[in-house]
Design an enzyme around this catalytic site. Structure first.
Site, PDB file in Angstrom:
ATOM      1  N   HIS B 101       0.847  -1.200   0.000  1.00  0.00           N
ATOM      2  CA  HIS B 101       0.000   0.000   0.000  1.00  0.00           C
ATOM      3  C   HIS B 101       0.874   1.238   0.000  1.00  0.00           C
ATOM      4  O   HIS B 101       1.874   1.288   0.718  1.00  0.00           O
ATOM      5  CB  HIS B 101      -0.894   0.032   1.246  1.00  0.00           C
ATOM      6  CG  HIS B 101      -1.735  -1.192   1.390  1.00  0.00           C
ATOM      7  ND1 HIS B 101      -1.307  -2.305   2.082  1.00  0.00           N
ATOM      8  CD2 HIS B 101      -2.952  -1.503   0.898  1.00  0.00           C
ATOM      9  CE1 HIS B 101      -2.242  -3.242   2.014  1.00  0.00           C
ATOM     10  NE2 HIS B 101      -3.245  -2.784   1.306  1.00  0.00           N
ATOM     11  N   LYS B 125      -0.624  -7.920  -4.321  1.00  0.00           N
ATOM     12  CA  LYS B 125      -1.653  -6.882  -4.429  1.00  0.00           C
ATOM     13  C   LYS B 125      -0.989  -5.523  -4.273  1.00  0.00           C
ATOM     14  O   LYS B 125      -0.370  -5.247  -3.241  1.00  0.00           O
ATOM     15  CB  LYS B 125      -2.700  -7.094  -3.325  1.00  0.00           C
ATOM     16  CG  LYS B 125      -3.804  -6.060  -3.308  1.00  0.00           C
ATOM     17  CD  LYS B 125      -4.670  -6.241  -2.062  1.00  0.00           C
ATOM     18  CE  LYS B 125      -5.682  -5.122  -1.927  1.00  0.00           C
ATOM     19  NZ  LYS B 125      -6.282  -5.092  -0.571  1.00  0.00           N
TER      20      LYS B 125
END
Lengths: 201, 201
Positions: B101, B125
């Site tokens: 992130h 991700k």
């Protein structure tokens, strides 16, 4: 980014409320051209997925003649130079959508790159048969590397590439009302709502 | 391709009918983990956009302990190697979603490439703040060049990149029911209907 609706009759013109541009397919029907939206003139030949089977010179002359009524004209990649020149001479502001159709396959990246780099139109439209994820990758790379290109794969299974194209900056998305005009074309209201939802409209 | 719903309470679990996977966010609520769907275990730290502010070792120990109940576990890119090893030792079939992130920016392509090539998880991700079309291009290139990667931009304006990611082969799309868990997350039913319509579901 603008939503185009491809129409074959006056009913469809009336149903195209949410579109920005109407593509009048003169190979599919006759029209009065009454609309307050922008207009594309297209007379699609059979070989490119349309219905026109007449004389090519007659077709080109008709396009030049009618072009004054339009903001955009669609010319296929093999159309001779004089037509491009004539259109621009008659109307400096006209935008030419140069179109490439391939119902057999999606050529490799270098062939597509060649097409884009040799374009004469303001916008290049690439529509090629989709067979695999490799084909999706080829058109995605073209969309990443060039501007003012609309590129998507023909076929129901690859209708998502029409949306992908818009996500990657394509200036136009071609939709239908009443009846699809090409395999995998998406419905106007569906596309409008989708683009609205993700903030692109 | 699977639809994930990120949940913070039991009501949301019940509303996630159309999802394939439930992501239980243990930093947001408590659960009985009752569902016939696949499950992701996530305890998101504040620094990564979650609510967990406790001791890091306690968090990791809790993840290892609970992992037996799950098909997937989310581990951030800075989680030490022993956690990855421990999870795989306990359950060979567990799939680790390694997550990155960045709420400040989208790093350049080479930094993202580095992240992918050094991954330890089964799926990587990437969720980074979107600021421009250049950022869209960066993640698109990553999606073209690597498999088993989910990559999208954070922010309402870039919610379309979550769909773009799926179009380009990402194995998962994260959605919400009731309330978004991240800026730009899309609603489950909208995503389900969209993917159904274009034949990807």
């Amino acid at each position: 980014m603008k939503i185009v609706v491809t129409v074959s009759n006056e009913d469809e013109v009336r149903l195209a409320e949410k579109a920005d541009i109407i593509e009048f397919r003169l190979d599919l029907g006759n029209f009065s051209f009454k609309t307050d939206k922008e207009k594309i003139l297209t007379i699609r030949r059979k070989v490119d997925g349309g219905s026109f089977e007449g004389d090519e010179n007659e077709r080109l002359k008709k396009i030049v003649e009618l072009s004054k009524l339009f903001e955009y004209v669609d010319l296929e990649v093999d159309v001779p130079e004089w037509v491009f020149e004539e259109l621009k001479k008659n109307n400096k502001k006209i935008e030419i959508i140069e179109s490439y159709h391939n119902f057999k396959e999606t050529p490799n990246y270098l062939s597509l790159k060649d097409l884009v780099e040799n374009r004469r139109g303001d916008i290049l439209k690439i529509a090629t048969l989709g067979k695999s994820f490799e084909d999706v990758k080829k058109i995605t790379r073209i969309l990443l590397d060039y501007e003012k290109v609309v590129a998507f794969l023909i076929g129901e299974k690859y209708s998502f590439t029409r949306v992908l194209s818009i996500f990657l900056g394509a200036p136009l998305i071609y939709c239908y009302v009443l009846k699809p005009k090409a395999p995998g074309q998406l419905e106007l209201n569906f596309v409008y709502d989708l683009l609205k939802k993700v903030g692109l409209k």
